[in-house]
Design an enzyme around this catalytic site. Structure first.
Site, PDB file in Angstrom:
ATOM      1  N   HIS A  61       1.101  -0.828   0.004  1.00 52.46           N
ATOM      2  CA  HIS A  61       0.179  -0.045  -0.060  1.00 52.46           C
ATOM      3  C   HIS A  61       0.698   1.313   0.188  1.00 52.46           C
ATOM      4  O   HIS A  61       0.588   2.376   0.177  1.00 52.46           O
ATOM      5  CB  HIS A  61      -1.130   0.005   0.935  1.00 52.46           C
ATOM      6  CG  HIS A  61      -2.303  -1.046   1.667  1.00 52.46           C
ATOM      7  ND1 HIS A  61      -2.798  -1.547   0.048  1.00 52.46           N
ATOM      8  CD2 HIS A  61      -1.643  -2.112   1.451  1.00 52.46           C
ATOM      9  CE1 HIS A  61      -3.241  -2.660   0.764  1.00 52.46           C
ATOM     10  NE2 HIS A  61      -3.139  -3.979   1.384  1.00 52.46           N
ATOM     11  N   HIS A  83       3.239  -4.391  -9.443  1.00 58.85           N
ATOM     12  CA  HIS A  83       2.039  -3.864  -8.511  1.00 58.85           C
ATOM     13  C   HIS A  83       1.536  -4.935  -8.972  1.00 58.85           C
ATOM     14  O   HIS A  83       1.058  -4.124  -9.985  1.00 58.85           O
ATOM     15  CB  HIS A  83       1.964  -2.433  -8.044  1.00 58.85           C
ATOM     16  CG  HIS A  83       1.841  -2.717  -6.851  1.00 58.85           C
ATOM     17  ND1 HIS A  83       0.354  -2.362  -6.863  1.00 58.85           N
ATOM     18  CD2 HIS A  83       1.986  -3.032  -5.947  1.00 58.85           C
ATOM     19  CE1 HIS A  83       0.113  -1.878  -5.934  1.00 58.85           C
ATOM     20  NE2 HIS A  83       1.387  -3.026  -4.848  1.00 58.85           N
TER      21      HIS A  83
END
Length: 88
Positions: A61, A83
Site C-alpha cells: 500500500h 505491482h
C-alpha cells in the site's frame, strides 16, 4: 511482460530481485521464497536462478512518494516495478 523479463534475466548473477514480505501462494514470487536453484519457464523449459534475491518489508500500500524514496535510496541502475496480479 515481467514474467518474461524475469525468465530472461534470472540466470545472470549481475541481476537482482527485491521481494516484498508477502506473496500469494501458488505464484512464482511465492515459489522464489524457497530459493530454488532453477525454475520452469512459462514455455516449459528450465532455467537456473542465479540472481540475487533480497527480501524487504515493503508495503503493498505504499504510495508514489514512498516507492520513489525507496528507489532513490537503493540507487539501482534499472527498475522494473511490478505491482499487482496478472489479471489487474
Amino acid at each position: 511482460l515481467s514474467r518474461e523479463l524475469f525468465e530472461l534475466w534470472c540466470s545472470d548473477r549481475r541481476n537482482g530481485l527485491v521481494m516484498p514480505g508477502y506473496s500469494v501462494v501458488g505464484t512464482l514470487a511465492n515459489h522464489l521464497l524457497s530459493e530454488p536453484k532453477e525454475i520452469q519457464t512459462s514455455g516449459g523449459d528450465w532455467v537456473a536462478v542465479n540472481l540475487t534475491i533480497t527480501y524487504v518489508s515493503f508495503s503493498a500500500h505504499s504510495d508514489f512518494t514512498q516507492t520513489s524514496e525507496f528507489i532513490s535510496a537503493t540507487r539501482p541502475r534499472h527498475v522494473i516495478h511490478v505491482h499487482g496480479g496478472e489479471e489487474e
